[in-house]
Design a protein around this motif. Structure first.
Motif, PDB file in Angstrom:
ATOM      1  N   ASN A 255     -29.641 -11.783  29.828  1.00 26.38           N
ATOM      2  CA  ASN A 255     -29.600 -12.334  28.477  1.00 26.38           C
ATOM      3  C   ASN A 255     -28.254 -13.013  28.260  1.00 26.38           C
ATOM      4  O   ASN A 255     -27.210 -12.469  28.635  1.00 26.38           O
ATOM      5  N   GLU A 305     -45.856 -10.082  35.483  1.00 26.53           N
ATOM      6  CA  GLU A 305     -44.811 -10.435  34.509  1.00 26.53           C
ATOM      7  C   GLU A 305     -43.698 -11.275  35.115  1.00 26.53           C
ATOM      8  O   GLU A 305     -42.526 -11.111  34.777  1.00 26.53           O
ATOM      9  N   VAL A 316     -41.546 -18.825  23.966  1.00 25.39           N
ATOM     10  CA  VAL A 316     -41.210 -17.759  23.031  1.00 25.39           C
ATOM     11  C   VAL A 316     -42.051 -16.527  23.356  1.00 25.39           C
ATOM     12  O   VAL A 316     -43.276 -16.615  23.473  1.00 25.39           O
ATOM     13  N   ALA A 317     -41.366 -15.390  23.573  1.00 30.97           N
ATOM     14  CA  ALA A 317     -42.022 -14.100  23.829  1.00 30.97           C
ATOM     15  C   ALA A 317     -42.915 -14.123  25.066  1.00 30.97           C
ATOM     16  O   ALA A 317     -43.795 -13.278  25.204  1.00 30.97           O
ATOM     17  N   ASN A 318     -42.689 -15.049  25.981  1.00 33.28           N
ATOM     18  CA  ASN A 318     -43.535 -15.187  27.173  1.00 33.28           C
ATOM     19  C   ASN A 318     -42.867 -14.541  28.379  1.00 33.28           C
ATOM     20  O   ASN A 318     -41.898 -15.075  28.924  1.00 33.28           O
ATOM     21  N   ARG A 319     -43.406 -13.389  28.814  1.00 36.05           N
ATOM     22  CA  ARG A 319     -42.817 -12.685  29.953  1.00 36.05           C
ATOM     23  C   ARG A 319     -43.305 -13.235  31.294  1.00 36.05           C
ATOM     24  O   ARG A 319     -42.942 -12.723  32.344  1.00 36.05           O
ATOM     25  N   ARG A 324     -37.298 -16.748  28.643  1.00 38.98           N
ATOM     26  CA  ARG A 324     -37.984 -16.240  27.453  1.00 38.98           C
ATOM     27  C   ARG A 324     -37.051 -16.326  26.250  1.00 38.98           C
ATOM     28  O   ARG A 324     -35.920 -15.860  26.314  1.00 38.98           O
ATOM     29  N   PRO A 326     -36.728 -14.684  22.765  1.00 36.15           N
ATOM     30  CA  PRO A 326     -37.320 -13.582  21.996  1.00 36.15           C
ATOM     31  C   PRO A 326     -37.905 -14.089  20.677  1.00 36.15           C
ATOM     32  O   PRO A 326     -37.391 -15.034  20.073  1.00 36.15           O
ATOM     33  N   ARG A 327     -38.985 -13.466  20.234  1.00 30.84           N
ATOM     34  CA  ARG A 327     -39.656 -13.927  19.019  1.00 30.84           C
ATOM     35  C   ARG A 327     -38.712 -13.919  17.814  1.00 30.84           C
ATOM     36  O   ARG A 327     -38.732 -14.834  16.979  1.00 30.84           O
ATOM     37  N   SER A 328     -37.846 -12.904  17.743  1.00 27.34           N
ATOM     38  CA  SER A 328     -36.916 -12.828  16.604  1.00 27.34           C
ATOM     39  C   SER A 328     -35.951 -14.008  16.605  1.00 27.34           C
ATOM     40  O   SER A 328     -35.551 -14.497  15.536  1.00 27.34           O
ATOM     41  N   GLN A 331     -37.668 -17.007  15.215  1.00 24.29           N
ATOM     42  CA  GLN A 331     -37.827 -16.916  13.758  1.00 24.29           C
ATOM     43  C   GLN A 331     -36.510 -17.135  13.025  1.00 24.29           C
ATOM     44  O   GLN A 331     -36.465 -17.812  11.993  1.00 24.29           O
TER      45      GLN A 331
END
Length: 371
Positions: A255, A305, A316-319, A324, A326-328, A331
């Motif tokens: 990350n 995965e 987004v949120a795709n493993r 990736r 993250p969805r947050s 948003q």
């Protein structure tokens, strides 16, 4: 499953000696990466007083011909202290000392990737790069058989093991708990742990760490894991695909963010970085495992995965993507992104350096620019 003979030795007898006073002396265990780029070595020396900073630690040397790092006719290598941690095995005031390795001519050894990484990090320190790395690993017996698996078969299919609870779902939690507490004691920036998708596979996370600290702390956490497993008589494997077939591999998802990405509207900077990464996929694949991508080829198949090693993707949120968001983050329009390509046995110095070179220094092409 076989365990080591050393694990059967009486720990109670050993403890009698470990409780003896050591006077004013301090034991410092020097740790370094060997010539494989994956293995760790260590040896201990006595210091007359407790070191307070890296500058208090003397340089040392070792026989590089026995660690795949030099010829026997010119075998002396130098150990240069780089990061210091409390020793969770011998306890205070004793220390763990992560070292860089220099050759006889004082130039970095081939597997000493720290020196270049540190220079790169210093070039962008005003952008405050943060990293967090998710280290997956598999617990094996000394015979290479996964811990807790039937001796002549396989456990039930994947599904109940990820973040699982119970003796039939979580294999080897004692090791995980011991490692977690040892890292906290040592001062390693460990921030979490969980059981993974394959039984006997686990993950711990280190971060957020700024700059060079990310790789220093991950290597220290790996060393501590190896030592904990040694005490239990088992082996921690960072092989990216330890069991072939319909079982998840092991990665080291990374990350990454900068100050700009974490501020309001930072999603634009995240998207800019992902665009740069997409144009340099092959360079990153080579940097993300110690065999230039060959280890990761067994893992990055587009299944379990993972993304396909030959294709770059983001979502987004795709493993199942290379990158990736993250969805947050999607948003809130700010935060960080996750590079899911690094293998479990990657060198974090190489991974973090590659991300900086591409995302912040805007390097292009299949080779890193010379400093």
């Amino acid at each position: 499953m076989a365990t080591s003979e050393s694990a059967s030795l009486s720990k109670a007898v050993k403890q009698q000696y470990m409780e003896l006073p050591q006077g004013d002396k301090v034991q410092a265990m020097y740790i370094w990466i060997d010539g494989t780029g994956e293995g760790l070595r260590c040896k201990t020396r006595t210091l007359d007083s407790e070191p307070k900073t890296i500058q208090d630690l003397p340089e040392w040397n070792f026989d590089g011909s026995s660690t795949y790092q030099s010829e026997g006719s010119n075998s002396d290598m130098y150990l240069i202290p780089a990061a210091m941690f409390r020793d969770p095995f011998r306890k205070d005031p004793n220390k763990l000392v992560l070292c860089e390795v220099l050759k006889y001519n004082r130039k970095p050894a081939e597997t000493n990737l720290r020196q270049t990484c540190k220079k790169i990090m210093e070039m962008v320190e005003n952008q405050v790069p943060w990293f967090g790395m998710e280290q997956e690993y598999t617990i094996l017996g000394t015979d290479g058989h996964p811990f807790g698996w039937p001796s002549n078969g396989f456990p039930g299919p994947q599904g109940p093991y990820y973040c699982g609870v119970g003796a039939d779902k979580a294999y080897g939690r004692d090791i995980v708990e011991a490692h977690y507490r040892a890292c906290l004691y040592a001062g390693v920036q460990i921030c979490g742990t969980n059981a993974e998708v394959m039984p006997a596979q686990w993950e711990f996370q280190v971060g957020p760490c700024e700059g060079i600290n990310m790789a220093d702390h991950l290597w220290a956490a790996r060393f501590i894991l190896h030592r904990v497993c040694e005490d239990f008589g088992v082996v921690a494997s960072f092989d990216p695909k330890p069991i072939p077939g319909n079982w998840n591999g092991a990665g080291c998802h990374t990350n990454f963010s900068t100050k700009e990405m974490r501020n309001e509207g930072g999603l634009r900077a995240i998207e800019d970085s992902i665009e740069k990464l997409g144009k340099r996929h092959s360079y990153h694949i080579r940097a993300y495992d110690p065999k230039g991508g060959l280890d990761n080829a067994r893992r990055l198949t587009g299944r379990h995965e993972t993304s396909n090693i030959h294709e770059f993707s983001a979502g987004v949120a795709n493993r199942g993507a290379s990158i990736r968001i993250p969805r947050s983050v999607g948003q809130e329009k700010k935060g960080y992104f996750e590079d899911r390509r690094p293998s479990a046995n990657c060198d974090p110095y190489a991974v973090t350096e590659a991300l900086i070179r591409t995302c912040l220094l805007s390097e292009e092409g299949d080779e890193p620019l010379r400093l």
